[in-house]
Design a protein around this motif. Sequence first.
Motif, short mmCIF file in Angstrom:
data_model
loop_
_atom_site.label_atom_id
_atom_site.label_comp_id
_atom_site.label_asym_id
_atom_site.label_seq_id
_atom_site.Cartn_x
_atom_site.Cartn_y
_atom_site.Cartn_z
N ILE A 71 32.74 40.60 41.84
CA ILE A 71 34.20 40.55 41.77
C ILE A 71 34.76 40.42 43.19
CG2 ILE A 71 34.41 41.85 39.61
CD1 ILE A 71 34.98 44.34 41.19
N LEU A 72 35.83 39.66 43.29
CA LEU A 72 36.51 39.45 44.56
C LEU A 72 37.92 39.97 44.43
CD1 LEU A 72 36.65 38.19 47.42
CD2 LEU A 72 37.26 36.02 46.32
N SER A 73 38.33 40.84 45.35
CA SER A 73 39.63 41.50 45.26
C SER A 73 40.42 41.31 46.54
CB SER A 73 39.46 43.01 45.01
OG SER A 73 38.71 43.26 43.84
N GLY A 74 41.74 41.35 46.40
CA GLY A 74 42.64 41.44 47.54
C GLY A 74 43.13 42.87 47.68
N LEU A 75 43.08 43.42 48.88
CA LEU A 75 43.46 44.82 49.10
C LEU A 75 44.86 44.91 49.71
CD1 LEU A 75 40.10 46.17 50.60
CD2 LEU A 75 40.78 45.95 48.19
N ALA A 76 45.43 46.10 49.61
CA ALA A 76 46.78 46.32 50.14
C ALA A 76 46.85 46.07 51.64
CB ALA A 76 47.24 47.73 49.80
N SER A 77 45.72 46.21 52.33
CA SER A 77 45.68 45.99 53.77
C SER A 77 45.67 44.51 54.15
CB SER A 77 44.42 46.65 54.35
OG SER A 77 43.25 46.03 53.84
N GLY A 78 45.58 43.63 53.14
CA GLY A 78 45.46 42.21 53.42
C GLY A 78 44.03 41.77 53.61
N ALA A 79 43.07 42.68 53.41
CA ALA A 79 41.65 42.35 53.49
C ALA A 79 41.18 41.84 52.13
CB ALA A 79 40.84 43.56 53.90
N LEU A 80 40.04 41.14 52.15
CA LEU A 80 39.35 40.76 50.93
C LEU A 80 38.11 41.63 50.77
CD1 LEU A 80 39.52 36.87 51.20
CD2 LEU A 80 40.86 38.33 49.69
N ALA A 81 37.80 41.98 49.53
CA ALA A 81 36.63 42.82 49.26
C ALA A 81 35.78 42.18 48.18
CB ALA A 81 37.08 44.21 48.81
N VAL A 82 34.46 42.21 48.38
CA VAL A 82 33.50 41.73 47.38
C VAL A 82 32.73 42.94 46.88
CG1 VAL A 82 31.51 40.28 46.93
CG2 VAL A 82 33.28 39.50 48.51
N ALA A 83 32.65 43.08 45.55
CA ALA A 83 32.04 44.28 44.97
C ALA A 83 31.04 43.93 43.89
CB ALA A 83 33.12 45.21 44.40
N ASN A 84 30.14 44.88 43.63
CA ASN A 84 29.24 44.80 42.49
C ASN A 84 30.06 44.85 41.21
OD1 ASN A 84 27.67 46.31 40.27
ND2 ASN A 84 26.05 45.61 41.64
N GLY A 85 29.83 43.91 40.32
CA GLY A 85 30.65 43.84 39.13
C GLY A 85 30.37 44.89 38.09
N PHE A 86 29.24 45.61 38.24
CA PHE A 86 28.92 46.66 37.28
C PHE A 86 29.38 48.03 37.77
CE2 PHE A 86 25.97 49.94 35.72
CZ PHE A 86 26.25 49.86 34.36
N SER A 87 29.05 48.36 39.00
CA SER A 87 29.38 49.68 39.54
C SER A 87 30.72 49.69 40.28
CB SER A 87 28.29 50.13 40.51
OG SER A 87 28.23 49.28 41.64
N PHE A 88 31.24 48.50 40.60
CA PHE A 88 32.48 48.34 41.37
C PHE A 88 32.36 48.93 42.78
CE2 PHE A 88 33.89 47.57 37.12
CZ PHE A 88 34.88 46.61 37.24
N VAL A 89 31.13 49.09 43.26
CA VAL A 89 30.90 49.50 44.64
C VAL A 89 30.99 48.27 45.53
CG1 VAL A 89 29.24 50.47 46.26
CG2 VAL A 89 29.48 51.46 43.97
N ASN A 90 31.72 48.37 46.62
CA ASN A 90 31.92 47.22 47.49
C ASN A 90 30.64 46.82 48.20
OD1 ASN A 90 34.64 46.75 47.02
ND2 ASN A 90 35.31 48.19 48.59
N TYR A 91 30.34 45.52 48.16
CA TYR A 91 29.29 44.97 49.01
C TYR A 91 29.78 44.86 50.44
CZ TYR A 91 26.88 43.32 44.76
OH TYR A 91 26.23 43.24 43.55
N GLY A 92 31.03 44.46 50.60
CA GLY A 92 31.59 44.29 51.93
C GLY A 92 33.07 44.00 51.89
N ILE A 93 33.76 44.25 53.02
CA ILE A 93 35.20 44.06 53.14
C ILE A 93 35.47 43.27 54.42
CG2 ILE A 93 37.45 45.20 53.33
CD1 ILE A 93 36.23 47.63 51.95
N SER A 94 36.38 42.33 54.34
CA SER A 94 36.75 41.55 55.53
C SER A 94 37.66 42.37 56.44
CB SER A 94 37.48 40.27 55.11
OG SER A 94 38.80 40.57 54.69
N VAL A 95 38.02 41.81 57.56
CA VAL A 95 39.01 42.46 58.43
C VAL A 95 40.37 42.44 57.73
CG1 VAL A 95 37.77 41.80 60.51
CG2 VAL A 95 39.53 40.27 59.59
N PRO A 96 41.29 43.32 58.11
CA PRO A 96 42.62 43.34 57.48
C PRO A 96 43.41 42.07 57.82
CG PRO A 96 42.16 45.41 58.60
CD PRO A 96 41.09 44.45 59.03
#
Length: 284
Positions: A71-96
């Motif tokens: 899953i790919l998400s947009g965060l309130a900080s303006g960063a992008l986050a990529v997460a495991n689609g089952f556990s929803f644990v983030n693989y990684g987050i971009s800079v804000p």
Amino acid sequence: EVTDKWTSGNGTITTGRHGNGISIPNSLRIGLNPGPGSNRAIFGVAVKFNALASQIFVVVDDPGGIIFRVILSGLASGALAVANGFSFVNYGISVPDVIKTGQWYYIELDTVIDAAVGSVKVYVDGVLQINLTGLNTKESPGGSTTYGWNTAQLGRSAPAMLCDDFYVLDGTGAAPFNAPLGDTRIDVVRPNAVGVQDDWTPQPGSNANWDNVNDTTPDDDATYNHSATAGQIDLFEMEDISTGNTIKGAQMLISAKRTTEGFSQIAPLMRQSSINYQGSTVAL
């Protein structure tokens, strides 16, 4: 353009980046079954966020459509986050501040689904913002394990977003379709003149063949071209596209029906440099 660039039962057609786009209230499911052995998924989409509040806006499903792979998400900080689609644990987050509200971005996700050597890359306007390797992107208890993925969903929990110019690839085939395409524009062009061959009969007969098939919304039996003779060809000149662009692909949309009993079929045909290229036949 509304009916031929975007159609959706779960979104609102509105002003897009180029022509019409779509406002997504919850999720728009777009399916592409790549078949056994394909474990790479590449998506590109123009997005404009009206708000940022940790919303998921791209989801890669497992082949059964049951478990989310990535899953790919947009965060309130303006960063992008990529997460495991089952556990929803983030693989990684971009800079804000990679994304902001009120402006268009072209975002691409390139992911390999694998239990040990999975990877995720995220590009914003052609700039690599997330680059992760050595992941277990196949973790999905209860999901299918036959191959990598089946569908993409836009706007899974992102009611405040507009989307346009969306493409999906599975990483197979020759360049450029085995890698992210970069910022991509999708335009609709319609017939605007008679082609080099016009064997079919126009209805009404006073119209040229192209004038019966250039509708923004198909008018069904009001204007059309018809033929009952095998091998007859009907060609059209098409509108020009804007100059200075590289054409990466073309898709033909055909609206046709059979009006008599018995077997009938039709085939798309494109002509380039005086050569006709016929596609697969379709039974009517």
